[in-house]
Scaffold this motif. Structure first.
Motif, PDB file in Angstrom:
ATOM      1  N   ASP A  73       0.838  -1.201   0.000  1.00 18.59           N
ATOM      2  CA  ASP A  73       0.000   0.000   0.000  1.00 18.59           C
ATOM      3  C   ASP A  73       0.879   1.260   0.000  1.00 18.59           C
ATOM      4  N   ALA A  74       1.855   1.292   0.950  1.00 20.25           N
ATOM      5  CA  ALA A  74       2.715   2.485   1.072  1.00 20.25           C
ATOM      6  C   ALA A  74       3.490   2.735  -0.220  1.00 20.25           C
ATOM      7  N   ALA A  75       4.032   1.672  -0.816  1.00 21.42           N
ATOM      8  CA  ALA A  75       4.843   1.854  -2.031  1.00 21.42           C
ATOM      9  C   ALA A  75       3.979   2.386  -3.173  1.00 21.42           C
ATOM     10  N   ILE A 168       9.140  -1.046  -8.910  1.00 23.70           N
ATOM     11  CA  ILE A 168       8.664  -1.437  -7.562  1.00 23.70           C
ATOM     12  C   ILE A 168       8.476  -2.956  -7.564  1.00 23.70           C
ATOM     13  N   VAL A 169       9.091  -3.642  -6.619  1.00 21.98           N
ATOM     14  CA  VAL A 169       8.960  -5.107  -6.608  1.00 21.98           C
ATOM     15  C   VAL A 169       8.539  -5.613  -5.232  1.00 21.98           C
ATOM     16  N   ASP A 170       7.503  -6.439  -5.233  1.00 20.15           N
ATOM     17  CA  ASP A 170       7.067  -7.132  -4.024  1.00 20.15           C
ATOM     18  C   ASP A 170       7.931  -8.391  -3.892  1.00 20.15           C
ATOM     19  N   THR A 171       8.871  -8.329  -2.937  1.00 18.36           N
ATOM     20  CA  THR A 171       9.694  -9.520  -2.666  1.00 18.36           C
ATOM     21  C   THR A 171       9.297 -10.091  -1.304  1.00 18.36           C
ATOM     22  N   GLN A 186      18.110  -3.683 -10.765  1.00 19.23           N
ATOM     23  CA  GLN A 186      17.620  -2.320 -11.031  1.00 19.23           C
ATOM     24  C   GLN A 186      16.294  -2.008 -10.330  1.00 19.23           C
ATOM     25  N   ILE A 187      16.171  -2.524  -9.089  1.00 24.28           N
ATOM     26  CA  ILE A 187      14.939  -2.284  -8.314  1.00 24.28           C
ATOM     27  C   ILE A 187      15.091  -0.963  -7.553  1.00 24.28           C
ATOM     28  N   ASP A 188      14.057  -0.137  -7.597  1.00 28.51           N
ATOM     29  CA  ASP A 188      14.078   1.135  -6.863  1.00 28.51           C
ATOM     30  C   ASP A 188      13.398   1.011  -5.504  1.00 28.51           C
ATOM     31  N   PHE A 189      12.325   0.240  -5.435  1.00 26.40           N
ATOM     32  CA  PHE A 189      11.597   0.061  -4.177  1.00 26.40           C
ATOM     33  C   PHE A 189      11.240  -1.423  -4.053  1.00 26.40           C
ATOM     34  N   LEU A 227       0.547   5.702   5.990  1.00 23.61           N
ATOM     35  CA  LEU A 227       1.382   4.884   5.097  1.00 23.61           C
ATOM     36  C   LEU A 227       2.038   5.733   4.011  1.00 23.61           C
ATOM     37  N   ASN A 228       2.583   6.867   4.396  1.00 29.14           N
ATOM     38  CA  ASN A 228       3.331   7.645   3.417  1.00 29.14           C
ATOM     39  C   ASN A 228       4.815   7.331   3.550  1.00 29.14           C
ATOM     40  N   LEU A 229       5.392   6.853   2.478  1.00 33.93           N
ATOM     41  CA  LEU A 229       6.780   6.377   2.499  1.00 33.93           C
ATOM     42  C   LEU A 229       7.765   7.510   2.768  1.00 33.93           C
ATOM     43  N   TYR A 230       7.559   8.639   2.112  1.00 32.24           N
ATOM     44  CA  TYR A 230       8.531   9.727   2.253  1.00 32.24           C
ATOM     45  C   TYR A 230       8.529  10.279   3.683  1.00 32.24           C
ATOM     46  N   ASP A 231       7.351  10.485   4.240  1.00 28.22           N
ATOM     47  CA  ASP A 231       7.273  11.045   5.601  1.00 28.22           C
ATOM     48  C   ASP A 231       7.907  10.111   6.632  1.00 28.22           C
ATOM     49  N   GLN A 232       7.652   8.826   6.453  1.00 24.24           N
ATOM     50  CA  GLN A 232       8.231   7.847   7.390  1.00 24.24           C
ATOM     51  C   GLN A 232       9.759   7.851   7.266  1.00 24.24           C
TER      52      GLN A 232
END
Ligand SMILES: Cc1ncc(COP(=O)(O)O)c(C=O)c1O
Length: 369
Positions: A73-75, A168-171, A186-189, A227-232
């Motif tokens: 969700d956050a990503a 963005i990859v769900d691992t 080359q994964i960013d998130f 669930l904000n990624l940047y703020d966290q």
């Protein structure tokens, strides 16, 4: 003095069987998570999770209290730029969940849809990204736990970058179970949780992020407060703390699980899981079961098994028979097909798998009398 805790063999795809030392790490002195001593625990966990992904100083790890879905969700809500689209590859329940998250936030998305368990066609993905220049990022699942299929992340990563998109990859069900090189792929998130192949307890989820891409989220819309990624990330960077109360004891267990991961070694863990998978796979075939995927497509972490066509067979009864003997099995997740699933992640070995196969054989015998 520690009480002896019963050891269950969990063949569900996480939470997984843990060591006694991880269980015991939950019992720690009470501490306020805003204390420097606890911030140091969190700092070490974040750095080590980046290391497990083979990341360097250009990556960071952001923790959230929550299950795997919290970081999906956050990503998705934090990384999709305003007035741009997110492409989502859906070939299983977790790809589908990412689509549902995009819908919940009213994001403009392009779904690249396949049947559950069907292989991704990389040239189709390339074609879609090439044609639609409004697509700014692409999200996919590495190990589709729906069926045990391993998706070609490295190959798709190359296509994503050729089209200047964010990856963005769900691992969630492969991190620490299958060696992943965040840089090379080359994964960013990249998202995962504390309770699958890292072999900790449920309650913490995390995103390993490429800092240069994370910094770009600064002025993106805040679509979620919690669930904000940047703020966290910003709060962790400024204070060393999570914005909101973290699950303190779960983090102590995660610290111990990480220590045990490094002691075993990533390659060795993958080999142990692979041995478990091989023994399980062959044992099921020997018992007459049919499997959903071909071995070359499988993750080495989970098998989808067709239910037997035997008159006395019933999944619930089989589950209860095995559960009473210390083994937990899991239902299937493919709509119209009668299947069940067996995962071989966690602190289990081939001895456990052989014991399980014996118990399964005796269940089959019991219904054929
Ligand atoms: C690949 C994948 N993504 C996401 C999730 C969702 O995680 P959770 O159930 O912890 O929210 C799972 C759970 O099994 C998963 O296997």
């Amino acid at each position: 003095m520690w009480l002896k805790v019963k050891r269950n063999i969990l063949l569900n795809p996480g939470p997984a069987t843990t060591t006694d030392s991880v269980k015991r790490a939950l019992v720690a002195p009470d501490i306020c998570p805003r204390e420097k001593e606890f911030c140091e625990v969190v700092r070490e966990i974040r750095n080590n999770l980046v290391k497990i992904a083979h990341g360097d100083d250009s990556y960071t790890c952001v923790l959230f209290a929550g299950s795997g879905t919290s970081v999906m969700d956050a990503a998705i809500n934090s990384v999709t730029p305003p007035a741009k689209k997110i492409a989502i590859i859906n070939n299983g329940a977790y790809g589908e969940r990412m689509v549902k998250i995009a819908q919940a936030y009213n994001l403009d998305y392009v779904e690249i849809k396949y049947e559950f368990g069907a292989k991704i066609n990389p040239s189709q993905v390339a074609e879609i990204l090439k044609k639609d220049k409004d697509i700014a990022c692409l999200a996919m699942v590495h190990h589709e736990t729906t069926t045990g299929l391993l998706n070609p992340v490295k190959e798709i990563g190359k296509i994503v970058k050729e089209n200047n998109c964010v990856f963005i990859v769900d691992t969630i069900s492969s991190f620490a179970g299958i060696p992943i090189d965040i840089k090379d792929w080359q994964i960013d998130f990249m998202m995962s949780t504390s309770n699958k192949c890292i072999q900790g307890m449920a309650g913490v989820a995390f995103i390993i992020c490429k800092k240069s891409e994370l910094e770009k989220l600064k002025d993106y819309p805040r679509r979620s407060f919690y669930l904000n990624l940047y703020d966290q990330y910003l709060y962790f960077e400024k204070t060393g703390q999570s914005q909101f109360t973290p699950p303190v004891q779960i983090l102590y267990a995660l610290k111990q699980a990480i220590k045990e991961y490094f002691a075993e070694g990533g390659e060795n863990r993958y080999q142990r899981y692979t041995e478990n998978w091989k023994v399980l796979r062959q044992g099921l075939l020997d018992l007459g079961f049919k499997l959903f995927h071909e071995p070359e497509d499988e993750s080495h972490i989970l098998l989808t098994v067709y239910e037997p066509e035997l008159p006395g067979y019933n999944f619930e009864a089989m589950h209860d028979y095995l559960y009473a003997r210390g083994f937990t099995i899991y239902p299937g997740k493919i709509g119209n097909k009668n299947t069940f699933r067996l995962a071989n992640m966690g602190e289990i070995n081939t001895k456990d798998i052989k014991k399980f196969l014996k118990a399964l054989a005796s269940y089959l015998k019991s219904i054929q009398r």
